[in-house]
Design a protein around this motif. Structure first.
Motif, PDB file in Angstrom:
ATOM      1  N   PRO A  94       0.996  -1.223  -0.052  1.00 31.41           N
ATOM      2  CA  PRO A  94       0.369  -0.028   0.559  1.00 31.41           C
ATOM      3  C   PRO A  94       0.923   1.171  -0.020  1.00 31.41           C
ATOM      4  CG  PRO A  94       0.096  -0.540   2.031  1.00 31.41           C
ATOM      5  CD  PRO A  94       1.047  -1.652   1.191  1.00 31.41           C
ATOM      6  N   ARG A  95       1.858   1.353  -0.386  1.00 26.83           N
ATOM      7  CA  ARG A  95       2.809   1.882  -0.237  1.00 26.83           C
ATOM      8  C   ARG A  95       3.833   2.294  -1.451  1.00 26.83           C
ATOM      9  NH1 ARG A  95       0.030   2.616   3.337  1.00 26.83           N
ATOM     10  NH2 ARG A  95       0.529   3.077   5.907  1.00 26.83           N
ATOM     11  N   THR A 112       1.605  -0.400  -6.412  1.00 27.37           N
ATOM     12  CA  THR A 112       1.284   0.162  -5.201  1.00 27.37           C
ATOM     13  C   THR A 112      -0.672   0.066  -5.290  1.00 27.37           C
ATOM     14  OG1 THR A 112       3.027   1.425  -4.369  1.00 27.37           O
ATOM     15  CG2 THR A 112       1.557   2.028  -3.706  1.00 27.37           C
ATOM     16  N   MET A 113      -1.281  -0.673  -4.174  1.00 27.22           N
ATOM     17  CA  MET A 113      -2.927  -0.734  -4.956  1.00 27.22           C
ATOM     18  C   MET A 113      -3.626  -0.355  -2.591  1.00 27.22           C
ATOM     19  SD  MET A 113      -3.788  -4.048  -6.732  1.00 27.22           S
ATOM     20  CE  MET A 113      -2.296  -4.369  -8.350  1.00 27.22           C
ATOM     21  N   LYS A 114      -4.291   0.213  -2.699  1.00 30.88           N
ATOM     22  CA  LYS A 114      -4.807   0.583  -1.571  1.00 30.88           C
ATOM     23  C   LYS A 114      -4.663  -1.013  -1.374  1.00 30.88           C
ATOM     24  CE  LYS A 114      -9.097   2.527   0.260  1.00 30.88           C
ATOM     25  NZ  LYS A 114     -10.364   3.184   0.324  1.00 30.88           N
ATOM     26  N   ASP A 116      -6.280  -2.915   2.897  1.00 33.16           N
ATOM     27  CA  ASP A 116      -6.554  -3.363   4.441  1.00 33.16           C
ATOM     28  C   ASP A 116      -6.542  -5.100   4.725  1.00 33.16           C
ATOM     29  OD1 ASP A 116      -7.708  -2.421   6.395  1.00 33.16           O
ATOM     30  OD2 ASP A 116      -9.839  -1.917   5.377  1.00 33.16           O
ATOM     31  N   TRP A 132      -7.469  -6.494  -1.638  1.00 33.72           N
ATOM     32  CA  TRP A 132      -6.313  -5.092  -2.178  1.00 33.72           C
ATOM     33  C   TRP A 132      -6.899  -4.180  -3.312  1.00 33.72           C
ATOM     34  CZ3 TRP A 132      -5.597 -10.294  -1.494  1.00 33.72           C
ATOM     35  CH2 TRP A 132      -5.523 -10.809  -2.705  1.00 33.72           C
ATOM     36  N   LYS A 133      -7.191  -3.400  -3.933  1.00 29.21           N
ATOM     37  CA  LYS A 133      -8.301  -2.361  -5.031  1.00 29.21           C
ATOM     38  C   LYS A 133      -7.476  -2.213  -5.859  1.00 29.21           C
ATOM     39  CE  LYS A 133     -12.334   1.146  -4.929  1.00 29.21           C
ATOM     40  NZ  LYS A 133     -12.432   1.651  -4.205  1.00 29.21           N
ATOM     41  N   TRP A 138     -12.023  -4.542  -5.386  1.00 31.88           N
ATOM     42  CA  TRP A 138     -11.887  -5.150  -4.510  1.00 31.88           C
ATOM     43  C   TRP A 138     -11.064  -6.709  -4.081  1.00 31.88           C
ATOM     44  CZ3 TRP A 138      -9.372  -2.817  -0.791  1.00 31.88           C
ATOM     45  CH2 TRP A 138      -9.183  -1.721  -0.115  1.00 31.88           C
TER      46      TRP A 138
END
Length: 237
Positions: A94-95, A112-114, A116, A132-133, A138
């Motif tokens: 995510p970074r 890199t992805m959003k 959770d 991951w999105k 998602w």
């Protein structure tokens, strides 16, 4: 000094048997496929990076984060030993800084992805989930497992999947990056149920689209441990 020190925790590992030929374009110079009982596997692995330090330093906002990767298994035979390792087709984090450093310094394939995650403990079981999105969709892996972990069984498929201590990345047809990953043997949990929702074609390309309709050959959950990623070396002709 190790390049990176961290903890890898609650590794959700989803394994698929594949035709070895589809992995040939990804195979780094100096390595060959490592098979389990004559079968070739790729694995989706989701886990948490915790207490991460790069060259001994903790970087703010880059200490604890999720990763999900798609990997396969190789070995490098030298005069003195057989080095069993993994090659990553893609690693999702995510970074942006993690992606930049890993791709630049280790020739990896980060994106890199959003992301959770959710860990839950109940009276009779535990739940480990990573999400991951990509675009608007998602993806997720979710495992329901036993509360308590047990020792890794010697000679088991789980031992084969988890006991690969080298990373290899293809630089060119005649050049490969090699690095060592150190950690003790991991305890594992009994998997009771799982839910996999991955758009393989969207995340990994049409080469792996067939996995959208393929049932995993096995699903594992490992506790993980402290790990180190050592400095890289170069293999070349």
């Amino acid at each position: 000094m190790s390049f990176l020190k961290a903890e890898w925790r609650k590794l959700a590992i989803i394994n698929y048997e594949v035709n070895p030929k589809i992995l040939e374009p990804y195979l780094p110079f100096g390595t060959e496929l490592d098979l389990w009982e004559g079968k070739c596997y790729v694995s989706v692995v989701g886990f948490m990076f915790l207490n991460t330090r790069v060259m001994g330093l903790k970087v703010p906002n880059h200490i604890n984060f999720e990763e999900v990767n798609l990997r396969f298994y190789v070995k490098r035979i030298t005069e003195n030993e057989i080095k069993r390792g993994v090659v990553f087709i893609k690693e999702i984090v995510p970074r942006q800084m993690i992606t930049f450093i890993a791709n630049s310094l280790y020739n990896e394939n980060y994106e890199t992805m959003k992301m959770d995650y959710l860990w839950e403990k109940k009276e009779a079981c535990r739940s480990v989930e990573y999400q991951w999105k990509k675009q608007k969709d998602w993806n997720k892996v979710k495992i329901i497992a036993s509360l308590n972990s047990v020792d890794l069984a010697s000679g088991s498929k789980t031992e084969f999947i988890t006991e690969h201590y080298w990373g290899y990345a293809k630089v060119s047809d005649k050049k490969t990056t090699e690095y060592e990953v150190t950690h003790p043997k991991w305890n594992v949990y009994e998997v009771l149920d799982y839910n996999i929702q991955i758009n393989f074609s969207e995340i990994y390309g049409e080469t792996f689209a067939f996995l959208n309709n393929q049932k995993p050959s096995s699903v594992m959950l490992a506790e993980g441990s402290e790990i180190t990623v050592e400095n890289k070396s170069i293999i070349k002709k």
